[in-house]
Scaffold this active site. Structure first.
Site, mmCIF file in Angstrom:
data_model
loop_
_atom_site.group_PDB
_atom_site.id
_atom_site.type_symbol
_atom_site.label_atom_id
_atom_site.label_comp_id
_atom_site.label_asym_id
_atom_site.label_seq_id
_atom_site.Cartn_x
_atom_site.Cartn_y
_atom_site.Cartn_z
ATOM 1 N N LYS A 78 0.850 -1.207 0.000
ATOM 2 C CA LYS A 78 0.000 0.000 0.000
ATOM 3 C C LYS A 78 0.877 1.246 0.000
ATOM 4 O O LYS A 78 1.919 1.271 0.668
ATOM 5 C CB LYS A 78 -0.900 -0.035 1.231
ATOM 6 N N SER A 153 -9.681 1.811 2.848
ATOM 7 C CA SER A 153 -8.795 2.564 1.986
ATOM 8 C C SER A 153 -7.739 1.705 1.286
ATOM 9 O O SER A 153 -7.096 2.186 0.354
ATOM 10 C CB SER A 153 -8.095 3.656 2.796
ATOM 11 N N SER A 177 -9.919 -0.513 7.066
ATOM 12 C CA SER A 177 -9.349 -0.415 5.721
ATOM 13 C C SER A 177 -8.634 -1.642 5.176
ATOM 14 O O SER A 177 -8.260 -1.649 4.006
ATOM 15 C CB SER A 177 -8.404 0.774 5.641
HETATM 16 N N1 GLN Z 1 -13.301 4.063 6.205
HETATM 17 C C1 GLN Z 1 -12.688 4.499 7.425
HETATM 18 C C2 GLN Z 1 -12.346 5.964 7.347
HETATM 19 O O1 GLN Z 1 -12.577 6.536 6.331
HETATM 20 C C3 GLN Z 1 -11.488 3.662 7.726
HETATM 21 C C4 GLN Z 1 -10.245 4.090 7.044
HETATM 22 C C5 GLN Z 1 -9.045 3.279 7.419
HETATM 23 O O2 GLN Z 1 -9.148 2.248 8.077
HETATM 24 N N2 GLN Z 1 -7.886 3.757 7.032
HETATM 25 O O3 GLN Z 1 -11.842 6.532 8.266
#
Ligand code: GLN
Length: 482
Positions: A78, A153, A177
Site C-alpha cells: 500500500k 482505503s 481499511s
Molecule cells: N473508512 C474508514 C475511514 O474513512 C477507515 C479508514 C481506514 O481504516 N484507514 O476513516
C-alpha cells in the site's frame, strides 16, 4: 504456471522444486498487471526493474538453500508504507513526488526474507475513505464489477490480490481499511492487534488506531505473512513487547470447543438482507463443525461512528499538521510564510482530507474539547468494557464486515456521512485495539462477494486465523472474470 489466486504454499513449492524461477514468477505477475491494470487501476507505481533485481537475489538464496518462507514471493505494498527509493504518495498530491530515504520496519522484515516488491498500490488519500475514490491518482475499480468500488482505503491492495495481480499485499487498517476492501473484493485480510506490527514508516493517519496487516488469498497466507511482519520495534513506542507465535500453529486443529459470540446489533435492520443471511449461514456451518454460537448484545455500537470519527479526525488533524510545504510535500506559492503554508495545504490536500482536518481541529479546540473529544474518549472506554465482557463468555466474535456489498462508483460521492455510516461493522475493533480477520462467506445475487469478520481477544490472532481457515477449507471461492 497458473497464478490465479495461487497460494503462498504453492508458489513456495514451485520455487523450491525449480518448477519456476523467481524471475519467471515475477514475469507472470507483470504480464497480468500489464494486461489488466489499465482497467483496474490497482497500482500507482509498478517497480518492474527493481522487482527483477530482487527476484535475481532471491533466486540466489533459493539456489544456495538459504531461502525461507517468503523468499522470491512477489508482494504489493500500500502506498502509505515507506519504501526506500520508491515513491510513497499516500494517493495525495501532497506527497506526489515523495521518495522516502528509508524502509518501514515491515519492509525491512520482508527484505530480510528476500521478498520481491511488485509495486505500490492505490488507496484513499491518506487512508481516509472506504471506496478508493478519494485517491488523487488511480481510482481503483472492483475486479468483480468494474463499475463498483473495491472498498477502501486499502482498495488497491485488495483489488490487486483479488484479480491475481499479486499473490498477497500489505494494507493498513485504521477503521476497517484492510477488512472492508478484502470483503468487497472477495479475499482474506487481517488487522492485527494494536501494537503487534510496527507502525514505523507507515504514514500516520490516526496513530492510536492505525495498524499494518496482510491481504491475501487465504487465512493461511495471512498467517505466513504475519510470521514475518510482526516484531518488536524500538522505533515505534507503541510496539508491544510480546512473543511472536508461529501464526500457523493452530491451523487445521478442530474448532469444536470454540465459543462464538454474535452481538445482535451487528445483525440489525441497517445490514443488507443478503449480507445478513450469508453471515448467519456461515455461522451455522461453523456450528456444524462443533463451535458453539452465543447470542449477545453490544449496546455501545450505536456510539461507534461518532466516537471513531471524532478520535480519528482529531488525531489526523494533529498528524497532518506536519505537511506545510516546507519540510517536505507539495510546495505552493505565497509571499509570506502563512500564505505559502495556506497555498500548499489548499492545493496539496483533497476535499475529504481537508474535511477531516477541519473536523478534528474543531473537536480539539478549547471551547469544544470537553463536549466532543473528551466524550469520544469516554465512549472508547465503554466500547472496550463491552468487548471485555463479551470475551468473558466467548473466544471469538462474529459479525458482517460491511453492511452491504461493494456499491457503484459515485454512489456516495456527495454524501460523506453516508460513507462514514458504512464503517459501522469495523471501527469498534480499532477503538478497542483488537485483532480481526475478514474472509469471504458468500456472494449476492449479482455475484458480488460478501465478507464476515472474526474478532479475537487481544494478541490472539492464532484463534481467528484457525477459525477463518476452518471455514475456508470448505468454501469454494468464485474468481472474478477479469
Ligand atoms: N473508512 C474508514 C475511514 O474513512 C477507515 C479508514 C481506514 O481504516 N484507514 O476513516
Amino acid at each position: 504456471m497458473d497464478i490465479r489466486r495461487t497460494r503462498i504454499r504453492d508458489l513456495r513449492k514451485a520455487l523450491d522444486t525449480k518448477h519456476i524461477s523467481a524471475t519467471e514468477l515475477c514475469s507472470e505477475y507483470f504480464s497480468r498487471i500489464e494486461a489488466v491494470d489499465g482497467r483496474l487501476q490497482s497500482y500507482i507505481t509498478v517497480t518492474k526493474e527493481k522487482a527483477f533485481e530482487m527476484a535475481a537475489e532471491a533466486q540466489k538464496l533459493i539456489d544456495s538453500g538459504k531461502g525461507t518462507e517468503l523468499t522470491g514471493i512477489p508482494i504489493a505494498v500500500k502506498d502509505n508504507i515507506c519504501t526506500d527509493g520508491v515513491k510513497t504518495t499516500c494517493s495525495s498530491r501532497m506527497l506526489e513526488n515523495f521518495v522516502p530515504p528509508y524502509d518501514a520496519t515491515v519492509i525491512e522484515n520482508l527484505k530480510r526474507e528476500g521478498y520481491v516488491l511488485l509495486g505500490k498500490t492505490s488507496m484513499d488519500e491518506f487512508a481516509m475513505g472506504g471506496s478508493n475514490q478519494t485517491s488523487a491518482f488511480a481510482k481503483t475499480a472492483n475486479p468483480y464489477d468494474l463499475e463498483r468500488v473495491p472498498g477502501g482505503s486499502s482498495g488497491g491492495s485488495a483489488a490487486a490480490v483479488s484479480a491475481s495481480l499479486a499473490p498477497c499485499a500489505l494494507g493498513s487498517d485504521t477503521g476497517g481499511s484492510i477488512r472492508q476492501p478484502a470483503a468487497f473484493c472477495g479475499v482474506t485480510g487481517i488487522k492485527p492487534t494494536y501494537g503487534r506490527v510496527s507502525r514505523y514508516g507507515l504514514v500516520a493517519f490516526a496513530s492510536s488506531l492505525d495498524q499494518i496487516g496482510p491481504i491475501a488469498n487465504s487465512a493461511e497466507d495471512c498467517a505466513i505473512l504475519l510470521n514475518t511482519l510482526c516484531s518488536h520495534d524500538e522505533h515505534d513506542a507503541t510496539s508491544a513487547r510480546v512473543t511472536v507465535p508461529d501464526f500457523t500453529e493452530k491451523l487445521g486443529q478442530p474448532i469444536n470447543s470454540m465459543k462464538i459470540a454474535m452481538p445482535k446489533e451487528f445483525f440489525a435492520d441497517e445490514i443488507d438482507n443478503e449480507v445478513r443471511e450469508a453471515v448467519l449461514e456461515a455461522a451455522k456451518s461453523l456450528e456444524a463443525k462443533g463451535a458453539k454460537l452465543v447470542e449477545c448484545s453490544m449496546p455501545s455500537l450505536k456510539y461507534a461512528i461518532p466516537a471513531y470519527y471524532l478520535i480519528a479526525c482529531a488525531e489526523a488533524a494533529s498528524n497532518l499538521s506536519r505537511f506545510d510545504g516546507i519540510k517536505y510535500g507539495y510546495r505552493g506559492e505565497g509571499a509570506t510564510l502563512e500564505e505559502l503554508i495556506r497555498d500548499s495545504r489548499t492545493k496539496g490536500f483533497g476535499e475529504e482530507v481537508k474535511r477531516r482536518i477541519l473536523l478534528g481541529n474543531y473537536a480539539l479546540s478549547s471551547g469544544y474539547y470537553d463536549a466532543y473529544y473528551k466524550k469520544a474518549l469516554a465512549l472508547k472506554q465503554e466500547i472496550i468494557k463491552e468487548y471485555n465482557e463479551l470475551y468473558d463468555t466467548a473466544d471469538v466474535i462474529l459479525t458482517p464486515t460491511a453492511p452491504t456489498v461493494a456499491y457503484k462508483i459515485g454512489a456516495q460521492d456527495n454524501d460523506p456521512v453516508k460513507m462514514y455510516l458504512a464503517d459501522i461493522c469495523t471501527v469498534t475493533v480499532n477503538i478497542a485495539g483488537l485483532p480481526a480477520i475478514n474472509t469471504t462467506c458468500g456472494y449476492d445475487k449479482a455475484g458480488m462477494p460478501i465478507g464476515m469478520s472474526l474478532v479475537g481477544k487481544r494478541f490472539d490472532e492464532t484463534t481467528i486465523l484457525q477459525l477463518a481457515d476452518a471455514f475456508e477449507r470448505e468454501f469454494t471461492p468464485v474468481l472474478p472474470k477479469l
